[in-house]
Design a protein around this motif. Sequence first.
Motif, PDB file in Angstrom:
ATOM      1  N   GLY A   1       0.811  -1.203   0.000  1.00  0.00           N
ATOM      2  CA  GLY A   1       0.000   0.000   0.000  1.00  0.00           C
ATOM      3  C   GLY A   1       0.846   1.255   0.000  1.00  0.00           C
ATOM      4  N   ALA A   2       0.403   2.258   0.740  1.00  0.00           N
ATOM      5  CA  ALA A   2       1.106   3.542   0.758  1.00  0.00           C
ATOM      6  C   ALA A   2       0.822   4.260   2.066  1.00  0.00           C
ATOM      7  N   GLN A   3       1.693   5.217   2.377  1.00  0.00           N
ATOM      8  CA  GLN A   3       1.456   6.107   3.503  1.00  0.00           C
ATOM      9  C   GLN A   3       1.421   7.542   2.993  1.00  0.00           C
ATOM     10  N   ALA A   4       0.678   8.383   3.700  1.00  0.00           N
ATOM     11  CA  ALA A   4       0.523   9.773   3.286  1.00  0.00           C
ATOM     12  C   ALA A   4       0.522  10.680   4.498  1.00  0.00           C
ATOM     13  N   ILE A   5       1.124  11.855   4.348  1.00  0.00           N
ATOM     14  CA  ILE A   5       1.013  12.909   5.348  1.00  0.00           C
ATOM     15  C   ILE A   5      -0.302  13.649   5.101  1.00  0.00           C
ATOM     16  N   CYS A   6      -1.047  13.910   6.174  1.00  0.00           N
ATOM     17  CA  CYS A   6      -2.327  14.615   6.058  1.00  0.00           C
ATOM     18  C   CYS A   6      -2.441  15.648   7.169  1.00  0.00           C
ATOM     19  N   SER A   7      -3.441  16.497   7.055  1.00  0.00           N
ATOM     20  CA  SER A   7      -3.791  17.322   8.197  1.00  0.00           C
ATOM     21  C   SER A   7      -4.311  16.396   9.293  1.00  0.00           C
ATOM     22  N   GLY A   8      -4.183  16.837  10.538  1.00  0.00           N
ATOM     23  CA  GLY A   8      -4.662  16.003  11.636  1.00  0.00           C
ATOM     24  C   GLY A   8      -6.135  15.687  11.508  1.00  0.00           C
ATOM     25  N   LYS A   9      -6.933  16.672  11.139  1.00  0.00           N
ATOM     26  CA  LYS A   9      -8.378  16.483  10.993  1.00  0.00           C
ATOM     27  C   LYS A   9      -8.693  15.474   9.900  1.00  0.00           C
ATOM     28  N   CYS A  10      -7.982  15.567   8.769  1.00  0.00           N
ATOM     29  CA  CYS A  10      -8.208  14.645   7.655  1.00  0.00           C
ATOM     30  C   CYS A  10      -7.856  13.219   8.047  1.00  0.00           C
ATOM     31  N   ALA A  11      -6.702  13.036   8.705  1.00  0.00           N
ATOM     32  CA  ALA A  11      -6.280  11.690   9.109  1.00  0.00           C
ATOM     33  C   ALA A  11      -7.307  11.056  10.040  1.00  0.00           C
ATOM     34  N   ASP A  12      -7.820  11.841  10.981  1.00  0.00           N
ATOM     35  CA  ASP A  12      -8.803  11.295  11.917  1.00  0.00           C
ATOM     36  C   ASP A  12     -10.104  10.922  11.209  1.00  0.00           C
ATOM     37  N   SER A  13     -10.510  11.717  10.216  1.00  0.00           N
ATOM     38  CA  SER A  13     -11.756  11.417   9.504  1.00  0.00           C
ATOM     39  C   SER A  13     -11.620  10.186   8.613  1.00  0.00           C
ATOM     40  N   LEU A  14     -10.398   9.909   8.131  1.00  0.00           N
ATOM     41  CA  LEU A  14     -10.173   8.743   7.269  1.00  0.00           C
ATOM     42  C   LEU A  14      -9.926   7.464   8.059  1.00  0.00           C
ATOM     43  N   ASP A  15      -9.600   7.582   9.334  1.00  0.00           N
ATOM     44  CA  ASP A  15      -9.243   6.424  10.153  1.00  0.00           C
ATOM     45  C   ASP A  15     -10.352   5.373  10.137  1.00  0.00           C
ATOM     46  N   GLN A  16      -9.956   4.116   9.883  1.00  0.00           N
ATOM     47  CA  GLN A  16     -10.852   2.961   9.844  1.00  0.00           C
ATOM     48  C   GLN A  16     -11.768   2.944   8.619  1.00  0.00           C
ATOM     49  N   SER A  17     -11.478   3.796   7.637  1.00  0.00           N
ATOM     50  CA  SER A  17     -12.248   3.769   6.391  1.00  0.00           C
ATOM     51  C   SER A  17     -11.850   2.553   5.561  1.00  0.00           C
ATOM     52  N   ASN A  18     -12.760   2.098   4.733  1.00  0.00           N
ATOM     53  CA  ASN A  18     -12.503   0.992   3.822  1.00  0.00           C
ATOM     54  C   ASN A  18     -12.913   1.401   2.411  1.00  0.00           C
ATOM     55  N   GLY A  19     -12.295   0.782   1.432  1.00  0.00           N
ATOM     56  CA  GLY A  19     -12.635   1.092   0.055  1.00  0.00           C
ATOM     57  C   GLY A  19     -12.000   0.106  -0.891  1.00  0.00           C
ATOM     58  N   LYS A  20     -11.951   0.493  -2.149  1.00  0.00           N
ATOM     59  CA  LYS A  20     -11.410  -0.390  -3.174  1.00  0.00           C
ATOM     60  C   LYS A  20     -10.639   0.443  -4.185  1.00  0.00           C
ATOM     61  N   LEU A  21      -9.380   0.095  -4.402  1.00  0.00           N
ATOM     62  CA  LEU A  21      -8.565   0.723  -5.437  1.00  0.00           C
ATOM     63  C   LEU A  21      -8.472  -0.285  -6.568  1.00  0.00           C
ATOM     64  N   ARG A  22      -9.178  -0.008  -7.642  1.00  0.00           N
ATOM     65  CA  ARG A  22      -9.383  -0.989  -8.717  1.00  0.00           C
ATOM     66  C   ARG A  22      -9.970  -2.264  -8.106  1.00  0.00           C
ATOM     67  N   GLU A  23      -9.228  -3.378  -8.114  1.00  0.00           N
ATOM     68  CA  GLU A  23      -9.775  -4.622  -7.566  1.00  0.00           C
ATOM     69  C   GLU A  23      -9.222  -4.960  -6.184  1.00  0.00           C
ATOM     70  N   VAL A  24      -8.430  -4.062  -5.609  1.00  0.00           N
ATOM     71  CA  VAL A  24      -7.776  -4.344  -4.332  1.00  0.00           C
ATOM     72  C   VAL A  24      -8.553  -3.699  -3.187  1.00  0.00           C
ATOM     73  N   GLU A  25      -8.919  -4.515  -2.208  1.00  0.00           N
ATOM     74  CA  GLU A  25      -9.579  -4.002  -1.010  1.00  0.00           C
ATOM     75  C   GLU A  25      -8.553  -3.248  -0.160  1.00  0.00           C
ATOM     76  N   ILE A  26      -8.934  -2.064   0.307  1.00  0.00           N
ATOM     77  CA  ILE A  26      -8.022  -1.280   1.140  1.00  0.00           C
ATOM     78  C   ILE A  26      -8.689  -0.907   2.459  1.00  0.00           C
ATOM     79  N   SER A  27      -7.840  -0.680   3.462  1.00  0.00           N
ATOM     80  CA  SER A  27      -8.299  -0.125   4.736  1.00  0.00           C
ATOM     81  C   SER A  27      -7.331   0.981   5.120  1.00  0.00           C
TER      82      SER A  27
END
Length: 262
Positions: free
Chosen positions: A135-161
């Motif tokens: 996967g990957a890591q990203a620097i974010c604003s503190g507020k953005c990182a907290d809002s994304l925490d525990q999110s799930n999705g799909k990048l093409r056919e790969v499940e991500i968390s």
Amino acid sequence: MHLPKEKILFKSPFRNELETLLHFAEKALNERVAVWSPFVSAQLVEEVKNKFNNLNDINLLFEGGFPRAERKRICFLRSEEEINFPSINIPLKGVYIKGNFLFDRANQNDFRDILYELHAQAGEIGDIWLIRDRGAQAICSGKCADSLDQSNGKLREVEISIQALDISEMEIPFNRPEKVINTVEASTRIDAIASAGFGLSRSKITTQIKKGFLRLNWALQNQPSKSVNIGDLIHLEKKGSLKILNIDKTKKERWRIKLLRQ
């Protein structure tokens, strides 16, 4: 208290962006508080440094999460305020976008796009780097990182968390030391110099130029044949910068060039 707005905006290719940043700067001056901007590009960081360099009333801090970060947030504060990083709340965190990309490779832009799909804004996201095939890591604003925490999705056919991280928990990219490079080229074309300095083939450099990833003195450069001069700065997204230290002509009508890779 007001800043010399027209002087700062004069002949800047980033006039609209600077106008927005001036609002943050004036708020810091008038309210006597530290005010952080969204993440801005490396070329806008350089423009801000140049335009605000001689102003006595305002101090600037630039923070992207690690020393060689390209995208950074700018902190504006009154000049009489002591610049002391430990006492200033730096609103940065990180996210880990986890997934098994062994058989479905993704790049930084793919991961940036998935964060947008999860409603992150461009100004909330700093640098992104790959963590091998996991996967990957990203620097974010503190507020953005907290809002994304525990999110799930799909990048093409790969499940991500997505997991929020403190900066200290992240696998920060290797901090490449500065390096002097000496090369002899048939011309001073920017594609030839960038190829030698970044260690990429001419065809790859040309592709990067056509995609808008290369800048000369922070201005977008789309001509591979453009000649460079002593003092010029070549910046290639995700690869860093080259400063032209010296150019000499050899007896065989070639060009001996000294570069500083940063």
